[in-house]
Design an enzyme around this catalytic site. Sequence first.
Site, PDB file in Angstrom:
ATOM      1  N   GLY A  83      -8.480   7.622   5.530  1.00  0.00           N
ATOM      2  CA  GLY A  83      -8.376   7.227   4.236  1.00  0.00           C
ATOM      3  C   GLY A  83      -9.038   5.809   4.314  1.00  0.00           C
ATOM      4  O   GLY A  83     -10.031   5.439   5.147  1.00  0.00           O
ATOM      5  N   ARG A  84      -8.618   4.895   3.236  1.00  0.00           N
ATOM      6  CA  ARG A  84      -9.532   3.732   3.361  1.00  0.00           C
ATOM      7  C   ARG A  84      -9.295   2.881   4.709  1.00  0.00           C
ATOM      8  O   ARG A  84     -10.537   2.249   4.936  1.00  0.00           O
ATOM      9  CB  ARG A  84      -8.762   2.797   2.096  1.00  0.00           C
ATOM     10  CG  ARG A  84      -9.017   3.309   0.765  1.00  0.00           C
ATOM     11  CD  ARG A  84      -8.204   2.396  -0.077  1.00  0.00           C
ATOM     12  NE  ARG A  84      -8.074   2.967  -1.628  1.00  0.00           N
ATOM     13  CZ  ARG A  84      -7.090   3.913  -1.955  1.00  0.00           C
ATOM     14  NH1 ARG A  84      -6.069   4.194  -1.143  1.00  0.00           N
ATOM     15  NH2 ARG A  84      -7.228   4.157  -3.167  1.00  0.00           N
ATOM     16  N   ARG A 144       3.002   3.596   9.720  1.00  0.00           N
ATOM     17  CA  ARG A 144       4.628   3.231   9.559  1.00  0.00           C
ATOM     18  C   ARG A 144       5.212   3.751  10.801  1.00  0.00           C
ATOM     19  O   ARG A 144       4.636   4.788  11.666  1.00  0.00           O
ATOM     20  CB  ARG A 144       5.142   4.212   8.502  1.00  0.00           C
ATOM     21  CG  ARG A 144       4.679   3.852   6.900  1.00  0.00           C
ATOM     22  CD  ARG A 144       5.619   2.382   6.647  1.00  0.00           C
ATOM     23  NE  ARG A 144       5.429   1.939   5.404  1.00  0.00           N
ATOM     24  CZ  ARG A 144       4.487   0.949   5.041  1.00  0.00           C
ATOM     25  NH1 ARG A 144       3.707   0.481   5.799  1.00  0.00           N
ATOM     26  NH2 ARG A 144       4.548   0.835   3.496  1.00  0.00           N
ATOM     27  N   HIS A 173       4.726  -6.536  12.030  1.00  0.00           N
ATOM     28  CA  HIS A 173       4.166  -5.709  10.687  1.00  0.00           C
ATOM     29  C   HIS A 173       3.261  -6.760   9.855  1.00  0.00           C
ATOM     30  O   HIS A 173       3.595  -7.336   8.946  1.00  0.00           O
ATOM     31  CB  HIS A 173       5.421  -5.331   9.796  1.00  0.00           C
ATOM     32  CG  HIS A 173       4.821  -4.441   8.948  1.00  0.00           C
ATOM     33  ND1 HIS A 173       5.590  -3.106   8.285  1.00  0.00           N
ATOM     34  CD2 HIS A 173       3.744  -4.472   8.213  1.00  0.00           C
ATOM     35  CE1 HIS A 173       4.909  -2.498   7.603  1.00  0.00           C
ATOM     36  NE2 HIS A 173       3.707  -3.090   7.187  1.00  0.00           N
ATOM     37  N   VAL A 200       0.803  -1.087  -0.081  1.00  0.00           N
ATOM     38  CA  VAL A 200       0.001  -0.089   0.050  1.00  0.00           C
ATOM     39  C   VAL A 200       0.970   1.315   0.064  1.00  0.00           C
ATOM     40  O   VAL A 200       0.628   2.140  -0.698  1.00  0.00           O
ATOM     41  CB  VAL A 200      -0.929  -0.047   1.268  1.00  0.00           C
ATOM     42  CG1 VAL A 200      -1.795   1.335   1.322  1.00  0.00           C
ATOM     43  CG2 VAL A 200      -1.978  -1.307   1.135  1.00  0.00           C
ATOM     44  N   GLY A 201       1.960   1.201   0.760  1.00  0.00           N
ATOM     45  CA  GLY A 201       2.709   2.279   0.973  1.00  0.00           C
ATOM     46  C   GLY A 201       3.844   2.460  -0.203  1.00  0.00           C
ATOM     47  O   GLY A 201       4.119   1.185  -0.893  1.00  0.00           O
ATOM     48  N   ASP A 236       2.062  -2.221  15.185  1.00  0.00           N
ATOM     49  CA  ASP A 236       2.152  -3.148  14.219  1.00  0.00           C
ATOM     50  C   ASP A 236       3.552  -2.780  13.357  1.00  0.00           C
ATOM     51  O   ASP A 236       3.921  -3.429  12.522  1.00  0.00           O
ATOM     52  CB  ASP A 236       1.116  -3.228  13.208  1.00  0.00           C
ATOM     53  CG  ASP A 236       1.221  -4.375  12.253  1.00  0.00           C
ATOM     54  OD1 ASP A 236       1.501  -5.409  12.815  1.00  0.00           O
ATOM     55  OD2 ASP A 236       0.792  -4.201  11.156  1.00  0.00           O
ATOM     56  N   GLY A 257      -0.105  -6.101   9.178  1.00  0.00           N
ATOM     57  CA  GLY A 257      -1.402  -5.419   8.447  1.00  0.00           C
ATOM     58  C   GLY A 257      -2.208  -6.271   7.623  1.00  0.00           C
ATOM     59  O   GLY A 257      -3.357  -6.413   7.603  1.00  0.00           O
TER      60      GLY A 257
HETATM   61  O1  LIG Z   1       2.910  -1.986   5.126  1.00  0.00           O
HETATM   62  C1  LIG Z   1       2.366  -2.681   4.395  1.00  0.00           C
HETATM   63  C2  LIG Z   1       1.966  -1.981   2.981  1.00  0.00           C
HETATM   64  O2  LIG Z   1       2.166  -0.760   2.811  1.00  0.00           O
HETATM   65  O3  LIG Z   1       1.313  -2.738   2.164  1.00  0.00           O
END
Ligand SMILES: O=CC(=O)O
Length: 311
Positions: free
Chosen positions: A157-158, A238, A286, A78-79, A262, A288
């Site tokens: 956001g989402r 983050r 981490h 996602v990031g 997380d 998520g």
């Molecule tokens: O942290 C996880 C992502 O950015 O998918």
Amino acid sequence: MTKPKVIVTRRVPEEGLQILREKCTVHVWDSDDIMPRDELLKRVHGSEGLFCTINDVIDREVLDAAGSSLKVIGTMSVGNDHINVHECKRRQICVATTPDVASDSAAELSVALLLITTRRLAEGLAALKSGTSGSWKPMWLLGNVSMGKTLGIFGFGRVGFGIARRMKPFGVHKILYTDLIDVTYAEGIASRVSFDELLAQSDIICICCAVTAQTVGIFNKNAFSKMKNTAVLINTARGQIINQEDLYDALQNNVIGAAGLDVTVPEPLPLDHPLMTCNRCVILPHMGTNTVEARMAMCVNTAKNIVAMLD
Ligand SMILES: O=CC(=O)O
């Protein structure tokens, strides 16, 4: 016609690789571990596509090593904070992420971490496993219920929206959010407030924003001093958004109540890091978007993004 060369920096679901193989010559670093930097620098040369993950730092050095053939970077995340997107833009390299398909998993994990932290479940589990829990006690490991509380969301956001939607049936009294803009989908669910109001009013704060120059270290000593001393802080965005030394001090001195993280700096957090010794700090490695559903969709979408852009 020769097929374009695509480097995949990690072992990923076969479904994504199949999509790539139809159109590209695919070189996979077939390991669960991070592709060593020197291997990445060597193998990326002459590639047209790069399929990477959040652990691969895609900076000028990597872009230089790839050379002018590189057209697209698809990150299975996602990031995109691990990628120098400004430099990619300057070089006309497309960068694609996979946001939508991971939102439910990330929101669900945030709620799970929120409940683990507010209800002190990690401490209970640790006591049980170490044989120190003893018999039922009226005054032991008392957490807090979400019913009637104010939930603050930093970054609507989402994922922030997903948390709000999931926490509403838990009976939270009010949901507040801080974001750069008013978001229409918050209507009827959450009210926009200033950062200071969010800090002062919330019993639970969930951080769900992107890491930017504006958000790095924004949860620091100053912010903690404005929060309730019972407040619980959850971060699934983050690690850089929280000043970890200040968080440790805030937890040790009861400036805030508890934290659930997380994400940390670094990942994983070393076993001897002070936060690891804090009872009221729950730390996950981490996780998520660690669901079968999200990972599969993230992989397939990354592959489709690369193929579409090479086309
Ligand atoms: O942290 C996880 C992502 O950015 O998918």
